[in-house]
Structure formats: C-alpha cells, structure tokens
Design a protein around this motif. Sequence first.
Motif, PDB file in Angstrom:
ATOM      1  N   MET A  40       0.815  -1.213   0.000  1.00 56.33           N
ATOM      2  CA  MET A  40       0.000   0.000   0.000  1.00 56.33           C
ATOM      3  C   MET A  40       0.850   1.265   0.000  1.00 56.33           C
ATOM      4  SD  MET A  40      -3.155   0.860   2.460  1.00 56.33           S
ATOM      5  CE  MET A  40      -3.942   2.454   2.496  1.00 56.33           C
ATOM      6  N   PHE A  41       1.947   1.232   0.787  1.00 55.09           N
ATOM      7  CA  PHE A  41       2.738   2.454   0.932  1.00 55.09           C
ATOM      8  C   PHE A  41       4.073   2.401   0.188  1.00 55.09           C
ATOM      9  CE2 PHE A  41       0.095   2.285   4.824  1.00 55.09           C
ATOM     10  CZ  PHE A  41      -0.683   3.389   4.536  1.00 55.09           C
ATOM     11  N   GLY A  42       4.358   1.289  -0.490  1.00 56.66           N
ATOM     12  CA  GLY A  42       5.627   1.184  -1.214  1.00 56.66           C
ATOM     13  C   GLY A  42       6.818   1.131  -0.271  1.00 56.66           C
ATOM     14  N   LEU A  43       6.584   0.683   0.950  1.00 62.29           N
ATOM     15  CA  LEU A  43       7.664   0.596   1.934  1.00 62.29           C
ATOM     16  C   LEU A  43       8.335  -0.761   1.829  1.00 62.29           C
ATOM     17  CD1 LEU A  43       5.704   1.756   5.107  1.00 62.29           C
ATOM     18  CD2 LEU A  43       7.271   3.147   3.779  1.00 62.29           C
ATOM     19  N   GLY A  44       9.631  -0.813   2.047  1.00 61.71           N
ATOM     20  CA  GLY A  44      10.240  -2.110   2.289  1.00 61.71           C
ATOM     21  C   GLY A  44       9.690  -2.557   3.640  1.00 61.71           C
ATOM     22  N   ALA A  45       9.728  -3.827   3.937  1.00 63.40           N
ATOM     23  CA  ALA A  45       9.085  -4.250   5.192  1.00 63.40           C
ATOM     24  C   ALA A  45      10.073  -4.890   6.169  1.00 63.40           C
ATOM     25  CB  ALA A  45       7.945  -5.199   4.876  1.00 63.40           C
ATOM     26  N   GLY A  46      11.347  -4.549   6.024  1.00 59.95           N
ATOM     27  CA  GLY A  46      12.367  -5.133   6.897  1.00 59.95           C
ATOM     28  C   GLY A  46      12.101  -4.878   8.369  1.00 59.95           C
ATOM     29  N   TRP A  47      11.551  -3.693   8.672  1.00 60.58           N
ATOM     30  CA  TRP A  47      11.279  -3.318  10.063  1.00 60.58           C
ATOM     31  C   TRP A  47      10.350  -4.315  10.745  1.00 60.58           C
ATOM     32  CZ3 TRP A  47       6.064  -2.443  10.706  1.00 60.58           C
ATOM     33  CH2 TRP A  47       5.342  -2.232   9.536  1.00 60.58           C
ATOM     34  N   ALA A  48       9.457  -4.928   9.959  1.00 58.26           N
ATOM     35  CA  ALA A  48       8.509  -5.882  10.543  1.00 58.26           C
ATOM     36  C   ALA A  48       8.947  -7.328  10.308  1.00 58.26           C
ATOM     37  CB  ALA A  48       7.131  -5.662   9.948  1.00 58.26           C
ATOM     38  N   ASN A  49       9.510  -7.590   9.124  1.00 58.99           N
ATOM     39  CA  ASN A  49       9.908  -8.971   8.796  1.00 58.99           C
ATOM     40  C   ASN A  49      10.862  -9.562   9.831  1.00 58.99           C
ATOM     41  OD1 ASN A  49       8.461  -8.854   6.470  1.00 58.99           O
ATOM     42  ND2 ASN A  49      10.199  -8.528   5.117  1.00 58.99           N
ATOM     43  N   VAL A  50      11.864  -8.761  10.219  1.00 58.62           N
ATOM     44  CA  VAL A  50      12.876  -9.278  11.153  1.00 58.62           C
ATOM     45  C   VAL A  50      12.206  -9.690  12.466  1.00 58.62           C
ATOM     46  CG1 VAL A  50      14.975  -8.737  12.441  1.00 58.62           C
ATOM     47  CG2 VAL A  50      14.716  -7.914  10.105  1.00 58.62           C
ATOM     48  N   LYS A 108      20.541 -13.562  12.944  1.00 64.27           N
ATOM     49  CA  LYS A 108      21.220 -13.407  11.647  1.00 64.27           C
ATOM     50  C   LYS A 108      20.388 -13.997  10.508  1.00 64.27           C
ATOM     51  CE  LYS A 108      26.004 -12.733  12.738  1.00 64.27           C
ATOM     52  NZ  LYS A 108      27.350 -13.282  12.825  1.00 64.27           N
ATOM     53  N   ILE A 109      19.785 -15.134  10.763  1.00 57.39           N
ATOM     54  CA  ILE A 109      18.921 -15.763   9.751  1.00 57.39           C
ATOM     55  C   ILE A 109      17.710 -14.858   9.483  1.00 57.39           C
ATOM     56  CG2 ILE A 109      17.433 -17.786   9.292  1.00 57.39           C
ATOM     57  CD1 ILE A 109      20.380 -18.494   9.246  1.00 57.39           C
ATOM     58  N   SER A 110      17.189 -14.246  10.556  1.00 55.20           N
ATOM     59  CA  SER A 110      16.008 -13.380  10.423  1.00 55.20           C
ATOM     60  C   SER A 110      16.322 -12.156   9.576  1.00 55.20           C
ATOM     61  CB  SER A 110      15.521 -12.923  11.799  1.00 55.20           C
ATOM     62  OG  SER A 110      15.262 -14.027  12.609  1.00 55.20           O
ATOM     63  N   VAL A 111      17.457 -11.515   9.874  1.00 54.95           N
ATOM     64  CA  VAL A 111      17.816 -10.291   9.137  1.00 54.95           C
ATOM     65  C   VAL A 111      18.041 -10.622   7.662  1.00 54.95           C
ATOM     66  CG1 VAL A 111      19.562  -8.472   8.892  1.00 54.95           C
ATOM     67  CG2 VAL A 111      18.777  -9.153  11.164  1.00 54.95           C
ATOM     68  N   ALA A 112      18.798 -11.704   7.405  1.00 53.95           N
ATOM     69  CA  ALA A 112      19.126 -12.065   6.018  1.00 53.95           C
ATOM     70  C   ALA A 112      17.883 -12.533   5.265  1.00 53.95           C
ATOM     71  CB  ALA A 112      20.191 -13.157   6.012  1.00 53.95           C
ATOM     72  N   SER A 113      17.061 -13.345   5.916  1.00 53.69           N
ATOM     73  CA  SER A 113      15.853 -13.847   5.238  1.00 53.69           C
ATOM     74  C   SER A 113      14.864 -12.718   4.982  1.00 53.69           C
ATOM     75  CB  SER A 113      15.185 -14.942   6.068  1.00 53.69           C
ATOM     76  OG  SER A 113      16.052 -16.045   6.175  1.00 53.69           O
TER      77      SER A 113
END
Lengths: 143, 308
Positions: B205-215, B227-232
């Motif tokens: 919706m906002f064109g944001l990357g979602a790393g802030w939530a994915n990790v 480390k797996i979380s950040v990379a994945s």
Amino acid sequence: MEKTASRTEQNIETPVDQKKYAMVLKWSTRVGLFFILLTFFIYLSGLISPVVPLDKLPRLWVKNSALLNESFGIAIGWGWVNLIFRSDIMAKAALTFLAFVPILCYLTVLPIYIKKREFAMIFIVILEISILALAASGFLKVE
Amino acid sequence: MFFFFLFFLVPHAFAAKDIILAEETSVGIPWWIWPLSLFVFCFGLGIVAVLAGVGGGVLFVPILGTFFPFHMDFVRGAGLMVALAGSLSAGPGLLMRNLASLRLCMPMALIASISSIMGAMVGLALPQNIVRISLGLVILAICFVLLTSKRSEFPEITKRDKIAQILGIHGIYYEITQRKNINWQIQNSHIGLFLFFLVGFIAGMFGLGAGWANVAVFNLVLGAPLKISVASSNFLLSITDTSAAWIYLNNGAVLPIIAVPSVVGMMLGSQVGVRLLALTKPRIVRWLVIILLSVSGLMSILKGFAVI
C-alpha cells in the motif's frame, strides 16, 4: 584456529535449490542493473526522444499516474510496449526486467522440487509463479 | 463519524490546493536539478539506512513524499523499486552463505505477495491525502516498533510445528562470533503466515520495504536466529516487493526519472555505509533515524490535511 573455523564453515553445504536460485538471481540482477544504467544514459543524453519531454516533467509528476499517462496517451497494463523505441519507455522496460527476476528464479528451482517429488514445495512454487504472473499480466488495473 | 470526517471529507477539500502548491514548488526549477538531488539524497539515505540497521525503503517513501514535490504514486513506485533493487543485489550472497533460507522464505513470500498486491491496488485507488495521512500514522507506529522491539540472538525452540516439518524448514549456518555451526528450526508458522499477510499489505500500500517488521516476525514469532532473520527478511523483500512493483509498473506509477537516480544513489550509499559501519556508533544513528522518521510521519499527516 582460523583454519579450523573456515573448515567448519566449508562443511556446510548450501542446498542445491538455494544455490541454483542464487546463481540465477546474481546474474539476472547484474544484467538488469546494467540495462537500467544504459537506458537511463540514453534517456538523459537525448540520443532518442522520450514520450514525455524531460522539461515538461516538473508540471506532470505532481499529478497522479493516471493523469500523466492519459496526457501522453500511454496505455496502462502492457500498452507501453508499443512505445518501446522511445527513450523513457526503454528505461521503464529495464526497470521492468528487474521485476521479472524472481519469476525466473522460481522457474529455475521448480524442476528440482519436481525431481525430488516435494509436492508441498511444488505447490508453493507454482502458486507463487501464478501470482507473480497475474500481477505482471496487467489485468489488475486500478481505475 | 469523526473518522469519516477525518479520512474522507477533509483530504478531498484540500486535495486541489495540495496539487497547486506542489506544482509551484516543482515548476520554477530546471528539471535536471531533481534527478541530481534525488541521487545525492538517496546516496545519503543509503549510508544512514545501513548505519541505522533499517531498510532504505522505509526511509525513502515518507521522507521523499514529504520533502520532494512528486505525487505519492511515483514516490511509492520508486520506493518499491529501491527496496527491490537492494534486496535483489544482496540476495545471492545471503543465500550462498546459508544466512537467508529459501525454504523459510517461500511460504511466507507466497502469503505476503498476495497481500502486497492487494495493498498496492488499494494504495493506488485512494486519494493522495488519505495515503499521506495513513502513511504518517504507519510511520509513527514503525517508530514505536523500532523503539520497543527486543531481539533474541538465538531463540529457544521447543518443538517444530507441522508446517515447518512438512516443508522441511530448518537449516544450519556458521556463526563467526562463536566459531561454530548453529542448527536452527522454527515454530508458530501459522501465526507467522498471518502476520506476513498484514506486513505485505502495508508494504504494498505504501511502497515501503518491510524489513522493520519482517525481522521481528522471523526472530520473535518464528524463533529463527537473529542473523537468519535479518538475512531472510532482506531476501523476502525481493519477492514480496516484486508483486507490488508489478501493480505500480502496470499502472504507470514508476517514472524512470525518479526511480533510477534513487536506485543507483541508494545502492552506492549502502556500499559506503557498510564501510563506515565500523567507524560510527550505530545507536546514535538509530536514534537519529527514529527522530527523522517521526518528523516525516508527522509532516506526512499534516500534509495530508493540507496544513503545510
């Protein structure tokens, strides 16, 4: 100690599906980025004329995408392909190639899962390819 | 009633004024100033994003949407291309070193792709002012997540769940700080899938990357090592952002003059950021980013109401 550590690291085998995905990802991304730079250079240099003149852009990019495309007769969906020999559309095509990369990668790993008869993974990969293909098809238009 | 007034009537009332103001800002300046300043701005943003440990995408949209005269359609389209190019470039290295896991990402990506397409379509259909107001609110929520979320280096997993067992989601990587191989597995896949649906929708919706939530979802909910979380998370963006990017591309919302300098600037800036990482104090940079995001979030809300 260092040697032991690197030996231990070498003992970890990267799964074959992951390795193949990574290789296709690496090379297709490099090709994509090369074409993005090349077509953008052509666009800015004025060697080939664009559909939307550069000096008119500041008046247009404040309006929404539908208005901008309408003003210059750029069709939404895949209609822009008809204008592929114009420099701004070439640059757009190069950007579009980047969005194709994950589809290519998924197509590459699919035979591995078929060979291993991993039905759950086959299902996930086919579904993901279908979803990306649907998104890419241009059928999902926002009026 | 109040929310109806807030989200539907006020933004429409001020929409025309907003366009006129943006046009005045943009027109007096030669066109070439804009791609040049975008490149310089994104170069700086790339450095800051690496130092602060957040994805460039989450900084790009709110800041560009607030301080540059472009319509939000093009800002979000470029934001997705920036996040996509970054994650595509980082992907091969992360996969080859077993830090990102293909099997972990594929089911999550499937759910997040579907919702990010839905998010992109909703985002493009809404008037700009509503997008600005909701983006501002989401950005303030992200600041809260960044401030409060805790991370666990090696979460303890008691039992693998059914989904993880069926899909064979587990792995091994070399942990350089401990000089040993670490085996990992995951739990709570069903909760993770639900959360990735929400994250994908917001990203699209906002064109944001979602790393802030994915990790956070990978690490705290699924129990993957940090480390797996950040990379994945980084790798996952290359798939989920693609689906949303297609919607923006097909609706003519990706302008090369905005997207290309942003992508190149951000990628070069990230390279410099990696080199500067050892010389700076990430905590201070992280605070700066949170302050910067909060200001952008508030300004986005005010711009949405046409107060500024």
